[in-house]
Design a protein around this motif. Structure first.
Motif, mmCIF file in Angstrom:
data_model
loop_
_atom_site.group_PDB
_atom_site.id
_atom_site.type_symbol
_atom_site.label_atom_id
_atom_site.label_comp_id
_atom_site.label_asym_id
_atom_site.label_seq_id
_atom_site.Cartn_x
_atom_site.Cartn_y
_atom_site.Cartn_z
ATOM 1 N N HIS A 77 0.804 -1.219 0.000
ATOM 2 C CA HIS A 77 0.000 0.000 0.000
ATOM 3 C C HIS A 77 0.840 1.274 0.000
ATOM 4 N N VAL A 78 2.153 1.120 0.100
ATOM 5 C CA VAL A 78 3.007 2.283 0.359
ATOM 6 C C VAL A 78 3.363 3.031 -0.929
ATOM 7 N N HIS A 79 3.270 4.361 -0.839
ATOM 8 C CA HIS A 79 3.817 5.259 -1.855
ATOM 9 C C HIS A 79 4.819 6.158 -1.145
ATOM 10 N N ALA A 80 6.099 6.041 -1.517
ATOM 11 C CA ALA A 80 7.169 6.785 -0.851
ATOM 12 C C ALA A 80 7.695 7.887 -1.757
ATOM 13 N N GLY A 81 8.081 9.007 -1.151
ATOM 14 C CA GLY A 81 8.685 10.115 -1.875
ATOM 15 C C GLY A 81 10.069 10.426 -1.326
ATOM 16 N N ILE A 82 10.980 10.824 -2.215
ATOM 17 C CA ILE A 82 12.347 11.186 -1.830
ATOM 18 C C ILE A 82 12.634 12.578 -2.361
ATOM 19 N N VAL A 83 13.155 13.463 -1.506
ATOM 20 C CA VAL A 83 13.485 14.819 -1.925
ATOM 21 C C VAL A 83 14.885 15.184 -1.436
ATOM 22 N N THR A 84 15.667 15.835 -2.299
ATOM 23 C CA THR A 84 16.997 16.331 -1.921
ATOM 24 C C THR A 84 16.966 17.848 -1.964
ATOM 25 N N CYS A 85 17.439 18.477 -0.901
ATOM 26 C CA CYS A 85 17.330 19.936 -0.763
ATOM 27 C C CYS A 85 18.684 20.557 -0.436
ATOM 28 N N GLY A 86 18.792 21.871 -0.713
ATOM 29 C CA GLY A 86 19.985 22.620 -0.339
ATOM 30 C C GLY A 86 21.108 22.458 -1.340
ATOM 31 N N ARG A 97 19.894 6.002 -4.108
ATOM 32 C CA ARG A 97 20.003 4.611 -4.565
ATOM 33 C C ARG A 97 19.699 3.632 -3.432
ATOM 34 N N ALA A 98 20.270 3.874 -2.263
ATOM 35 C CA ALA A 98 20.083 2.956 -1.134
ATOM 36 C C ALA A 98 18.621 2.904 -0.701
ATOM 37 N N ILE A 99 17.974 4.065 -0.615
ATOM 38 C CA ILE A 99 16.562 4.102 -0.210
ATOM 39 C C ILE A 99 15.704 3.355 -1.220
ATOM 40 N N THR A 100 15.911 3.639 -2.497
ATOM 41 C CA THR A 100 15.098 3.021 -3.545
ATOM 42 C C THR A 100 15.254 1.511 -3.551
ATOM 43 N N GLY A 114 10.492 10.295 -7.046
ATOM 44 C CA GLY A 114 11.548 11.271 -6.803
ATOM 45 C C GLY A 114 10.992 12.668 -7.006
ATOM 46 N N ILE A 115 11.080 13.488 -5.974
ATOM 47 C CA ILE A 115 10.570 14.869 -6.028
ATOM 48 C C ILE A 115 11.725 15.756 -6.473
ATOM 49 N N GLU A 125 2.859 25.774 -8.252
ATOM 50 C CA GLU A 125 3.071 26.819 -9.260
ATOM 51 C C GLU A 125 4.322 26.582 -10.100
ATOM 52 N N HIS A 126 5.238 25.744 -9.623
ATOM 53 C CA HIS A 126 6.454 25.468 -10.393
ATOM 54 C C HIS A 126 6.230 24.393 -11.449
ATOM 55 N N GLY A 127 5.180 23.600 -11.290
ATOM 56 C CA GLY A 127 4.854 22.592 -12.294
ATOM 57 C C GLY A 127 5.948 21.572 -12.546
ATOM 58 N N VAL A 128 6.681 21.204 -11.500
ATOM 59 C CA VAL A 128 7.790 20.256 -11.662
ATOM 60 C C VAL A 128 7.256 18.826 -11.518
ATOM 61 N N PRO A 129 7.433 17.988 -12.527
ATOM 62 C CA PRO A 129 6.926 16.610 -12.422
ATOM 63 C C PRO A 129 7.791 15.759 -11.502
ATOM 64 N N THR A 130 7.204 14.721 -10.955
ATOM 65 C CA THR A 130 7.982 13.755 -10.179
ATOM 66 C C THR A 130 8.621 12.743 -11.122
ATOM 67 N N VAL A 131 9.615 12.032 -10.603
ATOM 68 C CA VAL A 131 10.326 11.019 -11.378
ATOM 69 C C VAL A 131 10.096 9.656 -10.732
ATOM 70 N N PRO A 132 9.511 8.699 -11.468
ATOM 71 C CA PRO A 132 9.369 7.342 -10.895
ATOM 72 C C PRO A 132 10.751 6.726 -10.684
ATOM 73 N N LEU A 133 10.972 6.181 -9.509
ATOM 74 C CA LEU A 133 12.257 5.568 -9.193
ATOM 75 C C LEU A 133 12.114 4.063 -9.057
ATOM 76 N N ASN A 134 13.090 3.348 -9.582
ATOM 77 C CA ASN A 134 13.152 1.898 -9.450
ATOM 78 C C ASN A 134 14.617 1.489 -9.560
ATOM 79 N N PRO A 135 14.946 0.218 -9.304
ATOM 80 C CA PRO A 135 16.357 -0.183 -9.335
ATOM 81 C C PRO A 135 17.062 0.099 -10.655
#
Length: 438
Positions: A77-86, A97-100, A114-115, A125-135
């Motif tokens: 049931h899980v949908h996970a998101g990953i974001v890198t900031c700064g 890679r390790a999380i995915t 991937g956010i 408002e930025h309209g940035v699409p997400t990226v599906p992540l897999n191995p």
């Protein structure tokens, strides 16, 4: 006087789902073990010479990280998101890679988004699409620097808008990879999620190349930064040593802490002066840097100086300007020193050959060194185990060589800085032979 800590880690609820991972709870059976919620470690292991006894309440002990036998989320049931900031930092792609791969292979979670471009990717408002992540997507990304998701500063203060998007995406888990500002934003997101009575885990992975987050022995990317900075110092030393009155001046990262500068000096064995934010120095006067630099040139005909970017700010004109993350913009100590050193020797009609090097962006964008890559993998795996067990408002940390769960509130409460009274700074003084105070 002892300091009171509260290392209590919030959870979303009882963990009732049997883990799909086939580990053991039996010591000595040669099968990797689960970790129990009651496994804790002491934060402060120091003791007075006369011994004595210490007792601890449960919340004063730090929860050990690792896979739990029972988890909170049903993996399917899980949908996970990953974001890198700064800012960029070596090892970002290793953590992604390790999380995915841990989500995919160990828990069977196949919806991973991937956010892109930090918290900006969660603002509509930025309209940035997400990226599906897999191995397949992440398989080779540890070999390149930067982050495949992109990064940006700011946006973390728009908590309600961020959580609105998280709700629309139907995320169950958000992994936030970033430093102090990112994790403060993550804490605010988790609190807004709690206010809305949503069951979404927010788990942080500490990313600060300066190594200045509290309650973790080191941040990923730090060892790579020291390795790359050390290579630069070798070059600066070669230039200085091969010139008449040669001076190599290297500026490294370190807004509020001098860990990179100090460790680079110790690793290179070629540095004569280390300037860090925690220890004020004077430029002029009988005990100032310039006089000691002149004496060094008289003795040895060359010198190498390493300065952290936040050092010597008391000597410079300050500005109230801030960057997108809310950090005060510091004046450039490297260029200031370059100009002051040149003017000092020009006034004495003495020839010098000064080479100024600022390798910051080269260091930040480098792929992780093997030791950092190992650390990133272990941080990522433990972050997944924490999230699947329903832990939230939690940051992965390394304390006393043990991976642990640190409440984000504790980690962002203060910055990790070098204690000038510590053995680390004493070792720097002994390595460089610079004056104890300038």
């Amino acid at each position: 006087m002892s300091v009171e800590y509260d290392f209590s880690v919030p959870t979303l609820g009882p963990a009732k789902v049997e883990s799909p991972i086939d580990y053991s709870n039996i010591e000595g059976d040669q099968i990797a073990n689960f970790v129990g919620d009651q496994q804790r470690i002491i934060y402060d292991v120091s003791m007075p010479a006369d011994g004595g006894q210490r007792s601890f309440a449960g919340n004063e002990l730090i929860e050990v990280a690792g896979p739990r036998r029972r988890i909170y989320f049903a993996p399917g049931h899980v949908h996970a998101g990953i974001v890198t900031c700064g800012g960029l930092c070596p090892g970002l792609n290793d953590v992604i890679r390790a999380i995915t791969r841990c989500l995919w292979y160990r828990y069977g979670v196949h919806r991973i988004s991937g956010i892109q471009f930090g918290y900006r990717g969660l603002l509509p408002e930025h309209g940035v699409p997400t990226v599906p992540l897999n191995p397949d997507v992440v398989d080779d990304i540890h070999r390149i620097g930067g982050t495949i998701l992109g990064s940006s500063r700011g946006g973390g203060h728009r908590t309600e808008d961020l959580v609105d998007t998280i709700e629309r995406m139907n995320l169950n888990i958000l992994f936030t990879i970033g430093g102090d500002g990112t994790q403060k934003g993550a804490l605010a997101i988790a609190e807004e999620i709690e206010r809305r009575r949503l069951k979404i885990a927010v788990v942080g992975i500490p990313k600060t190349i300066d190594n200045d987050l509290s309650f973790t022995e080191k941040s990923f990317g730090f060892e790579t930064a020291v390795a790359k900075a050390t290579e630069v110092v070798f070059g600066a030393h070669a230039e200085a040593h091969s010139s008449v009155n040669g001076i190599g001046l290297v500026k490294v990262m370190g807004r509020d802490s001098g860990f990179i500068a100090s460790h680079t000096a110790l690793a290179s064995h070629e540095v004569n002066f280390v300037l860090i934010p925690e220890v004020e120095f004077q430029l002029k006067g009988d005990n100032g840097l310039l006089v000691h630099l002149e004496r060094r040139l008289e003795r040895r005909n060359h010198a190498v100086i390493v300065v952290a970017e936040g050092a010597g700010q008391h000597l410079l004109t300050q500005s109230d300007a801030t960057d997108a993350s809310g950090n005060r913009r510091y004046a450039d100590i490297g260029l200031y020193l370059k100009n002051e050193i040149s003017s000092y020797f020009d006034a004495r009609n003495r020839e010098i050959n000064l080479k100024y090097i600022d390798p910051s962006y080269i260091v930040r964008s480098a792929p992780a060194e093997p030791t950092d890559s190992v650390y990133c993998s272990r941080l990522g795996h433990n972050a997944v185990h924490a999230a699947m067990a329903g832990k939230t408002k939690v940051l992965m940390g390394l304390v006393n060589n043990t991976f642990v769960h640190v409440p984000i509130q504790m980690a962002v409460g203060s910055r990790n800085r070098i204690n000038p009274d510590s053995s680390l700074w004493r070792d720097v003084i002994e390595s460089t032979h610079q004056p104890v105070r300038m």
